[in-house]
Motif scaffolding. Structure first.
Motif, PDB file in Angstrom:
ATOM      1  N   SER A 178      34.745  45.338  83.731  1.00 30.64           N
ATOM      2  CA  SER A 178      33.645  45.126  84.679  1.00 30.64           C
ATOM      3  C   SER A 178      33.903  43.897  85.537  1.00 30.64           C
ATOM      4  CB  SER A 178      32.324  44.936  83.923  1.00 30.64           C
ATOM      5  OG  SER A 178      31.275  44.545  84.796  1.00 30.64           O
ATOM      6  N   PHE A 179      33.480  43.976  86.791  1.00 33.85           N
ATOM      7  CA  PHE A 179      33.412  42.765  87.602  1.00 33.85           C
ATOM      8  C   PHE A 179      32.435  41.790  86.929  1.00 33.85           C
ATOM      9  CE2 PHE A 179      34.758  44.989  91.771  1.00 33.85           C
ATOM     10  CZ  PHE A 179      36.029  44.447  91.692  1.00 33.85           C
ATOM     11  N   ASN A 180      32.733  40.526  87.030  1.00 30.04           N
ATOM     12  CA  ASN A 180      31.970  39.495  86.331  1.00 30.04           C
ATOM     13  C   ASN A 180      30.735  39.094  87.139  1.00 30.04           C
ATOM     14  OD1 ASN A 180      31.159  37.545  84.570  1.00 30.04           O
ATOM     15  ND2 ASN A 180      32.851  36.153  84.952  1.00 30.04           N
ATOM     16  N   SER A 181      29.807  40.015  87.273  1.00 27.79           N
ATOM     17  CA  SER A 181      28.545  39.733  87.950  1.00 27.79           C
ATOM     18  C   SER A 181      27.780  38.691  87.145  1.00 27.79           C
ATOM     19  CB  SER A 181      27.733  41.024  88.081  1.00 27.79           C
ATOM     20  OG  SER A 181      26.515  40.792  88.735  1.00 27.79           O
ATOM     21  N   PRO A 182      27.177  37.684  87.806  1.00 22.52           N
ATOM     22  CA  PRO A 182      26.649  36.527  87.076  1.00 22.52           C
ATOM     23  C   PRO A 182      25.449  36.818  86.188  1.00 22.52           C
ATOM     24  CG  PRO A 182      26.058  36.401  89.390  1.00 22.52           C
ATOM     25  CD  PRO A 182      27.023  37.540  89.257  1.00 22.52           C
ATOM     26  N   HIS A 183      24.788  37.941  86.357  1.00 22.20           N
ATOM     27  CA  HIS A 183      23.607  38.198  85.546  1.00 22.20           C
ATOM     28  C   HIS A 183      23.914  39.219  84.455  1.00 22.20           C
ATOM     29  CE1 HIS A 183      21.793  35.975  88.822  1.00 22.20           C
ATOM     30  NE2 HIS A 183      20.711  35.835  88.093  1.00 22.20           N
ATOM     31  N   GLY A 184      23.744  40.511  84.736  1.00 17.11           N
ATOM     32  CA  GLY A 184      23.884  41.513  83.701  1.00 17.11           C
ATOM     33  C   GLY A 184      25.212  41.525  82.963  1.00 17.11           C
ATOM     34  N   PRO A 185      26.319  41.915  83.615  1.00 12.35           N
ATOM     35  CA  PRO A 185      27.594  42.024  82.908  1.00 12.35           C
ATOM     36  C   PRO A 185      28.023  40.750  82.191  1.00 12.35           C
ATOM     37  CG  PRO A 185      27.734  43.122  85.019  1.00 12.35           C
ATOM     38  CD  PRO A 185      26.403  42.426  84.993  1.00 12.35           C
ATOM     39  N   LYS A 186      27.828  39.608  82.801  1.00 12.08           N
ATOM     40  CA  LYS A 186      28.264  38.353  82.189  1.00 12.08           C
ATOM     41  C   LYS A 186      27.519  38.079  80.888  1.00 12.08           C
ATOM     42  CE  LYS A 186      29.253  33.531  83.337  1.00 12.08           C
ATOM     43  NZ  LYS A 186      29.216  32.495  84.388  1.00 12.08           N
ATOM     44  N   GLU A 187      26.238  38.496  80.814  1.00 14.35           N
ATOM     45  CA  GLU A 187      25.470  38.302  79.592  1.00 14.35           C
ATOM     46  C   GLU A 187      25.761  39.378  78.554  1.00 14.35           C
ATOM     47  OE1 GLU A 187      21.310  37.652  79.790  1.00 14.35           O
ATOM     48  OE2 GLU A 187      21.465  36.083  81.313  1.00 14.35           O
ATOM     49  N   MET A 188      26.048  40.587  79.018  1.00 10.21           N
ATOM     50  CA  MET A 188      26.208  41.712  78.108  1.00 10.21           C
ATOM     51  C   MET A 188      27.597  41.773  77.484  1.00 10.21           C
ATOM     52  SD  MET A 188      24.357  44.436  80.646  1.00 10.21           S
ATOM     53  CE  MET A 188      24.284  45.835  79.533  1.00 10.21           C
ATOM     54  N   ILE A 189      28.601  41.311  78.219  1.00 11.27           N
ATOM     55  CA  ILE A 189      29.987  41.433  77.781  1.00 11.27           C
ATOM     56  C   ILE A 189      30.546  40.063  77.426  1.00 11.27           C
ATOM     57  CG2 ILE A 189      32.324  42.068  78.510  1.00 11.27           C
ATOM     58  CD1 ILE A 189      31.026  44.101  80.431  1.00 11.27           C
ATOM     59  N   THR A 190      31.173  39.969  76.263  1.00  9.90           N
ATOM     60  CA  THR A 190      31.945  38.787  75.898  1.00  9.90           C
ATOM     61  C   THR A 190      33.402  39.076  76.228  1.00  9.90           C
ATOM     62  OG1 THR A 190      30.394  38.261  74.110  1.00  9.90           O
ATOM     63  CG2 THR A 190      32.556  37.195  74.040  1.00  9.90           C
ATOM     64  N   ASP A 191      33.919  38.358  77.205  1.00 12.28           N
ATOM     65  CA  ASP A 191      35.266  38.649  77.715  1.00 12.28           C
ATOM     66  C   ASP A 191      36.305  38.624  76.596  1.00 12.28           C
ATOM     67  OD1 ASP A 191      37.186  39.196  79.673  1.00 12.28           O
ATOM     68  OD2 ASP A 191      37.585  37.063  80.020  1.00 12.28           O
ATOM     69  N   GLU A 192      37.153  39.643  76.589  1.00 14.06           N
ATOM     70  CA  GLU A 192      38.239  39.807  75.621  1.00 14.06           C
ATOM     71  C   GLU A 192      37.739  40.187  74.227  1.00 14.06           C
ATOM     72  OE1 GLU A 192      41.480  39.733  76.240  1.00 14.06           O
ATOM     73  OE2 GLU A 192      41.439  38.997  78.312  1.00 14.06           O
ATOM     74  N   VAL A 193      36.427  40.340  74.053  1.00 15.91           N
ATOM     75  CA  VAL A 193      35.875  40.725  72.750  1.00 15.91           C
ATOM     76  C   VAL A 193      35.376  42.162  72.776  1.00 15.91           C
ATOM     77  CG1 VAL A 193      34.118  40.249  70.993  1.00 15.91           C
ATOM     78  CG2 VAL A 193      35.276  38.354  72.154  1.00 15.91           C
TER      79      VAL A 193
END
Length: 430
Positions: free
Chosen positions: A337-352
């Motif tokens: 996912s693109f690292n959108s500052p609200h939804g995706p950034k909160e929902m996804i832990t990068d590399e996890v």
């Protein structure tokens, strides 16, 4: 003449406020038994509609729930709905009938909805009249609204005896300045304002000069889906959403040109419909990606669409709280996912439980997809962790937060609310 007009408006406002006060005094006691949810078009497609249906289904266990749709532009709902939830349509555009007042007012622009609202063109003076009549007809229960225009109308028109809850599915920072100015003035009238993300909750706390009685963050819950888990060996990457510029599918298709050069046996499948559909099909043809990129149209069975793929991609410029990410997680998919500052950034832990990519960078998006395609161990690890993350958004866990909020709002109204005690600091050691 101007002075006379100002006096007339002032007198009208006093009459309106007096009438409102008298109605509120005669209203039944506050109640959360009835819950009414305002929605633009209940029979349409989109993440907000799907999440509202999900919430309505949960609340219908213990409440009388009605979804009030401003428009009716299709005979049946696109998404399945719990039979316990009732529907009401304010403007039936399929069967308008020979109403001369409707015919006249439908040709005139809305005065209730701000022009900067993204759905302003869907409203007119007739929908203003129907919406205002409906909101003013309520004297108890809970009224929720689900987009800025409806929130602002609810704040302006709802009787004080009605418990009002504003829901925001789009980040405050993405709203036009005139909308933000109205939000600062009117949202303070709500009993509660509910955001989907912590980042948006923080923005409202910092922006609103006067707050509603309650500011809360309650995420969306994973909706029920058909079928089983995704096939992690499937050579299919999937994306789902309304085909608008904000969803960034044109970037995803451009990135896929790079992916297809390295992995011609993989397929990109984008489900959805909308104003960009023709442009996207033309882009596929111009890039020579026929057979490598599929545009099968919208689907009401998201679960079946997801389980046929192994990787899910979100290419949006910005998102509030994308349900498609939750659905992909619940299907045990690897997510890019693109690292959108609200939804995706909160929902996804990068590399996890997914990979986050710098927004609007086609080359980086392509590289991340290729990495997940080529590294089967990574694909399986991301997918397994995504499934664990999805369990924290279970409908019962999220629904319990709504139960607690409604009970609190009722207690605040009937005077039984007791503010939770903050733990006192331990005594200092001497």
């Amino acid at each position: 003449m101007r002075a006379l007009a100002r006096k007339g408006k002032s007198a009208a406002r006093r009459l309106y406020r007096g009438y409102t006060r008298r109605r509120a005094e005669k209203a039944p006691p506050p109640s959360i038994r009835q819950v009414r949810i305002l929605l633009l078009h209940a029979n349409g497609m989109g993440g907000t509609i799907r999440t509202v249906f999900n919430l309505a289904s949960y609340l219908a266990r213990d409440h009388d729930v009605e979804i009030v749709s401003i428009l009716k532009e299709a005979e049946e709902p696109f998404f399945p709905i719990d039979p316990r939830v009732r529907f009401r349509f304010l403007d039936d555009r399929l069967n308008p009938g020979p109403d001369p007042l409707r015919a006249m007012l439908s040709k005139l622009p809305s005065r209730l909805i701000p022009k900067e609202e993204s759905a302003y063109h869907r409203f007119n003076l007739w929908t203003d009249l129907k919406l205002a009549r409906y909101i003013r007809s309520l004297d108890t229960g809970v009224l929720m609204a689900t987009r800025p225009g409806l929130n602002l109308a609810m704040a302006q028109l709802a009787l004080p005896s009605v418990i009002t809850v504003g829901q925001e599915h789009v980040a405050l920072r993405t709203q036009p300045e005139p909308i933000q100015a109205l939000i600062k003035w009117r949202y303070r009238r709500f009993d509660a304002l509910v955001t989907l993300t912590k980042a948006d909750l923080r923005d409202y706390r910092n922006t609103l000069p006067k707050k509603p009685r309650r500011l809360a963050r309650i995420p969306n819950a994973v909706p029920p889906m058909t079928g089983g888990l995704a096939d992690l060996d499937a050579k299919v990457v999937v994306a789902v959403g309304r085909m608008t510029r904000i969803k960034g599918f044109h970037r995803l298709i451009a990135a896929w040109q790079t992916v297809a050069e390295s992995h011609p046996d993989w397929t990109l499948r984008i489900y959805g419909a909308g104003p960009q559909e023709e442009n996207l099909a033309q882009q596929v043809a111009e890039l020579g990606l026929q057979g490598k990129v599929e545009l099968p149209g919208p689907t009401s069975d998201v679960g079946a669409a997801l389980e046929q793929a192994s990787i899910f991609v979100l290419s949006s410029r910005h998102e509030g709280f994308p349900m498609t990410i939750l659905e992909a997680m619940a299907k045990r998919m690897a997510i890019v996912s693109f690292n959108s500052p609200h939804g995706p950034k909160e929902m996804i832990t990068d590399e996890v439980d997914g990979l986050l990519v710098k927004p609007r960078t086609n080359a980086n998006l392509a590289a991340a997809i290729i990495r997940v395609i080529e590294d089967g161990e990574l694909r399986r690890r991301l997918a397994a962790n995504a499934l664990d993350t999805a369990r924290t958004y279970d409908v019962d866990a999220v629904g319990a937060q709504w139960d607690a909020l409604l009970e609190e709002l009722l207690a605040r109204r009937d005077g039984t609310y007791v503010r939770p005690q903050t733990p006192s600091a331990p005594p200092a050691l001497l």
